[in-house]
Design an enzyme around this catalytic site. Structure first.
Site, mmCIF file in Angstrom:
data_model
loop_
_atom_site.group_PDB
_atom_site.id
_atom_site.type_symbol
_atom_site.label_atom_id
_atom_site.label_comp_id
_atom_site.label_asym_id
_atom_site.label_seq_id
_atom_site.Cartn_x
_atom_site.Cartn_y
_atom_site.Cartn_z
ATOM 1 N N HIS A 382 -53.125 16.820 3.407
ATOM 2 C CA HIS A 382 -54.360 16.040 3.279
ATOM 3 C C HIS A 382 -54.033 14.555 3.280
ATOM 4 O O HIS A 382 -53.165 14.115 2.529
ATOM 5 C CB HIS A 382 -55.075 16.418 1.975
ATOM 6 C CG HIS A 382 -56.411 15.749 1.819
ATOM 7 N ND1 HIS A 382 -56.773 15.074 0.677
ATOM 8 C CD2 HIS A 382 -57.460 15.647 2.669
ATOM 9 C CE1 HIS A 382 -58.003 14.587 0.831
ATOM 10 N NE2 HIS A 382 -58.443 14.916 2.030
ATOM 11 N N HIS A 383 -54.702 13.810 4.156
ATOM 12 C CA HIS A 383 -54.577 12.358 4.181
ATOM 13 C C HIS A 383 -55.949 11.746 3.957
ATOM 14 O O HIS A 383 -56.698 11.541 4.909
ATOM 15 C CB HIS A 383 -54.043 11.869 5.536
ATOM 16 C CG HIS A 383 -52.626 12.262 5.811
ATOM 17 N ND1 HIS A 383 -52.076 12.167 7.071
ATOM 18 C CD2 HIS A 383 -51.656 12.742 5.002
ATOM 19 C CE1 HIS A 383 -50.800 12.573 7.016
ATOM 20 N NE2 HIS A 383 -50.531 12.933 5.782
ATOM 21 N N GLU A 384 -56.292 11.487 2.710
ATOM 22 C CA GLU A 384 -57.502 10.710 2.441
ATOM 23 C C GLU A 384 -57.104 9.245 2.575
ATOM 24 O O GLU A 384 -56.159 8.802 1.909
ATOM 25 C CB GLU A 384 -58.038 11.017 1.045
ATOM 26 C CG GLU A 384 -59.189 10.126 0.590
ATOM 27 C CD GLU A 384 -60.386 10.178 1.523
ATOM 28 O OE1 GLU A 384 -61.000 11.235 1.640
ATOM 29 O OE2 GLU A 384 -60.697 9.135 2.158
ATOM 30 N N HIS A 451 -62.577 14.623 8.160
ATOM 31 C CA HIS A 451 -63.810 14.348 7.401
ATOM 32 C C HIS A 451 -64.161 12.877 7.545
ATOM 33 O O HIS A 451 -63.305 12.037 7.803
ATOM 34 C CB HIS A 451 -63.638 14.747 5.936
ATOM 35 C CG HIS A 451 -63.869 16.217 5.741
ATOM 36 N ND1 HIS A 451 -64.702 16.726 4.786
ATOM 37 C CD2 HIS A 451 -63.395 17.277 6.439
ATOM 38 C CE1 HIS A 451 -64.714 18.052 4.882
ATOM 39 N NE2 HIS A 451 -63.926 18.418 5.871
ATOM 40 N N GLU A 476 -70.070 19.986 -0.120
ATOM 41 C CA GLU A 476 -69.703 19.113 -1.244
ATOM 42 C C GLU A 476 -70.937 18.524 -1.933
ATOM 43 O O GLU A 476 -70.934 18.316 -3.143
ATOM 44 C CB GLU A 476 -68.750 18.004 -0.772
ATOM 45 C CG GLU A 476 -69.327 17.104 0.296
ATOM 46 C CD GLU A 476 -68.360 15.992 0.756
ATOM 47 O OE1 GLU A 476 -67.389 15.710 0.056
ATOM 48 O OE2 GLU A 476 -68.610 15.409 1.826
HETATM 49 C C1 NOJ Z 1 -64.835 13.690 1.200
HETATM 50 C C2 NOJ Z 1 -64.558 14.962 1.927
HETATM 51 O O1 NOJ Z 1 -65.690 15.369 2.662
HETATM 52 C C3 NOJ Z 1 -64.151 15.999 0.920
HETATM 53 O O2 NOJ Z 1 -63.963 17.239 1.551
HETATM 54 C C4 NOJ Z 1 -62.902 15.543 0.205
HETATM 55 O O3 NOJ Z 1 -62.618 16.457 -0.835
HETATM 56 C C5 NOJ Z 1 -63.087 14.154 -0.412
HETATM 57 N N1 NOJ Z 1 -63.629 13.240 0.526
HETATM 58 C C6 NOJ Z 1 -61.760 13.596 -0.920
HETATM 59 O O4 NOJ Z 1 -60.904 13.350 0.154
HETATM 60 CA CA CA Z 2 -67.599 13.989 3.344
#
Ligand code: NOJ
Ligand code: CA
Length: 672
Positions: A382-384, A451, A476
């Site tokens: 995961h790369h936020e 996302h 979400e």
């Molecule tokens: C928004 C994303 O839609 C969600 O899936 C994710 O858990 C959060 N950002 C954190 O990255």
């Molecule tokens: Ca989102």
């Protein structure tokens, strides 16, 4: 090239290659091209030297003459002084194979008209039209030329002058930093007062239309602006400095697409957007695998866990191991671990400062990737980015090298929330960024789930590692907002999903999760199952916590449902009310059906004429219970098995308010 384009490829005819002598200044010309079945007709003409196009379907005018061209920075407009130099027509009829998808074989059958123009300053512009039985696309080419090199597009003049005041399904463009995460509006076209994002879906009895774009590469995303009445215009999402597209000749714009059908289901199965993208560019696609995944995810949205370190940290080695055990026991493909890396402290949504190579101390990446492999599970990284794109780009190669080191081939990215000052998710700045990440991912053999993405314009055909994305108000929102009303998922298949696969993250069984005030999921349990079939995604999440699946009979449907399809058939549907979709598994003889409704209960008649001729099946039906109602009894649900059915049988489905039905059809060799 594996898989792609290997089946029959035939250019039927280079029908006509007309060289028209430069026209006399006073003489405007009209050119036209029709769809292979003759039902759609596109007309091109110059009116006072300005290019226009129009579109009709049989006796209906769909688009009235609509302007084409550009305004350029510090240069005269590329629009008002044109003559036709030449034009060429051709036809294509080929069938190509998707390495994965909602259907396996795609027919690309169209007629083409390419018009070459020259303006008063001797600048060249070509416009290419392709007309299919399911709609049309057109795009601009600015060829390499002496009189135009580097240039800036300040406005694209493309118009969509609708002939009727259709009923429109839309979400706003430029809304806020969350970009496309909205509930849909339904109004007359003429009542749209703000800029809207595409796809926009339009309907009237007997006619449905979707306006979108295909192959958005190094250009700005297109929104639509109402110019008054029924006339809309392309609105290119600008850079922070107000410029729309920074480019140089030769330049090819994305396709502007107008899909046309007689009912809403026609749009769902139209392959036009994919057909207007370039064939696969990857030599090897054997590593690209659709599948289902679980993850350290919902717990954070429910505020039971945290992304950042601390007593409730979600992505710990122990938690991820136990999730891997569960996912492996139930034959999932992958496990996502959000919150594994440094940078989640504080408000990461306002330009986060994530480190993409440093794990938190309680997350042992090496041990987990090894453990996952032993358990036949793919670890999903995961790369936020928190929208801090330069921070991400600086680390991009190191981040992907780390994935390679640990043999990780799936990655979810995220762009919450604040982008570099004034830039937008759909502007050229971000279009370039997302493309760069997609190409880098392909190089490192990594499949993407994006996302807060740029909208899908079918680039998965060219880069099949671009698997799925969000770009919608997903599950979400059920955890921390007023949520998604039951109608939402009956609109998505006919709007957002026309662009491409959607990572909606369905599968919540604990619909009324406690301790979160009034927040809850707005469906019945059976509807959560149906969403796996209704909403297409090659990667689908089982989003709930394992404790809510453990021992639950409905979980079998999630275990069984595939994410890679041979055929897709829309059985019925009305936008915002209900939809029923049947899909055949690509790797077995099983068929799956999902049927969902809005707030209203409904009886659905399901003719099984899609089933393979001459075969008997048992239907395993996961349905709302007698007293189910999303509002006060969402968990009431039943499983039943039918006696042998075949393609002559019609089943009756009963959908509760906010409910649904999910069915697995498997071959019945006993005949009982
Ligand atoms: C928004 C994303 O839609 C969600 O899936 C994710 O858990 C959060 N950002 C954190 O990255
Ligand atoms: Ca989102």
């Amino acid at each position: 090239m594996q898989n792609m384009n290997q089946s029959s490829f035939r250019i039927l005819a280079l029908a006509l290659h007309l060289l028209i002598a430069p026209c006399a200044a006073s003489k405007d010309r009209t050119l036209s091209v029709t769809s292979p079945d003759g039902s759609l007709k596109v007309t091109f003409e110059l009116r006072e030297k300005i290019p226009y196009y129009s579109l009709s379907k049989n006796e209906w005018q769909v688009i009235q003459p609509s302007k084409l061209g550009f305004l350029l920075k510090n240069l005269p407009a590329l629009s008002g002084t044109f003559e036709i130099v030449s034009s060429a027509s051709s036809s294509v009829d080929e069938t190509w194979t998707q390495p994965w998808g909602e259907v396996k074989q795609v027919r690309n059958h169209h007629n083409q008209l390419l018009v070459h123009l020259l303006d008063g300053m001797k600048r060249k512009l070509s416009i290419e039209f392709r007309v299919f039985n399911d709609g049309m696309g057109f795009r601009y080419h600015v060829p390499a030329q002496k009189s135009l090199k580097d240039f800036v597009i300040m406005d694209e003049l493309t118009e969509f002058a609708f002939a009727q005041d259709l009923s429109a399904w839309w979400i706003p463009a430029y809304g806020d930093e969350m970009d496309s995460e909205y509930l849909y509006n339904n109004s007359r076209l003429s009542e749209i007062k703000q800029k809207v994002t595409t796809p926009v879906t339009l309907e009237s009895p007997g006619l449905v239309v979707s306006i979108h774009e295909a192959a958005l590469v190094d250009y700005a995303g297109m929104a639509l602006e109402n110019m008054g009445g029924l006339k809309f215009k392309a609105d290119l999402v600008p850079w922070s400095d107000g410029e729309r597209v920074k480019t140089s000749a030769p330049m090819t714009s994305p396709w502007r697409t107008i899909q046309v059908g007689t009912n809403a289901g026609d749009l769902v199965t139209s392959p036009l957007i994919l057909n207007l993208n370039e064939p696969c560019r990857l030599n090897d696609v054997s590593w690209i695998k659709p599948g289902k995944y679980m993850g350290v995810w919902w717990g954070m949205h429910l505020q039971r866990n945290t992304w950042e370190q601390g007593p409730n940290h979600g992505a710990t080695t122990a938690n991820v191991k136990s999730l891997i055990d569960f996912a492996s026991a139930h034959k999932f493909a992958g496990v996502l671990a959000e919150g594994w890396n440094e940078g989640w402290e504080g408000d990461w949504t306002q330009g986060g400062n994530f480190n993409f190579t440093k794990s938190y101390p309680d997350f042992d990446l090496a041990a987990l990737s090894k453990y996952a492999r032993e358990k036949n599970i793919a670890l999903i990284a995961h790369h936020e980015t928190g929208g801090n794109v330069s921070n991400y780009e600086r680390q991009l190669d190191d981040a992907f090298r780390l994935l390679r080191e640990h043999d990780i081939h799936y990655l979810k990215t995220g762009y919450v929330n604040k982008l570099p000052a004034g830039e937008r998710h759909q502007g050229q700045f971000m279009v370039r960024h997302y493309h760069k990440v997609m190409e880098t991912a392909a190089k490192y053999k990594v499949m993407l789930d994006v996302h807060e993405p740029v909208k899908d314009t079918g680039l998965r055909r060219t880069f099949p590692n671009m698997m799925t994305r969000e770009g919608a108000r997903g599950t979400e929102y059920e955890a921390w907002s007023s949520g998604n009303p039951p109608s939402h998922t009956t609109i998505l298949p006919f709007t957002r999903c026309l662009a491409g696969p959607l990572d909606y993250t369905p599968g919540i069984f604990d619909i009324l999760f406690k301790n979160r005030g009034s927040f809850r999921v707005h469906t019945t349990l059976a509807k959560q199952l149906a969403l796996y079939v209704v909403l297409y995604s090659p990667l689908h999440m089982a989003a709930d916590l394992p404790e809510n699946y453990n021992g639950h009979p409905a979980f079998k449907f999630i275990e069984d449902v595939p994410t890679d399809w041979e055929y897709t058939r829309v059985v019925n549907g009305e936008i915002g009310k209900f939809v029923t979709i049947a899909r055949k598994d690509r790797h077995s003889n099983q068929w799956f059906v999902g049927s969902i409704t809005n707030e209203e209960p409904r009886e659905i008649s399901l003719p099984l004429d899609f089933l393979d001729q001459g075969k008997k099946y048992t239907a395993e039906v996961y349905t709302d219970g007698q007293n189910a109602d999303f509002s006060n009894n969402p968990l009431d649900f039943e499983i039943r098995h039918t006696a042998a059915v075949d393609n002559q049988t019609t089943l009756k489905l009963r959908l509760a308010p906010g409910g649904g039905t999910a069915i697995r059809f498997f071959e019945n060799t006993t005949g009982k």
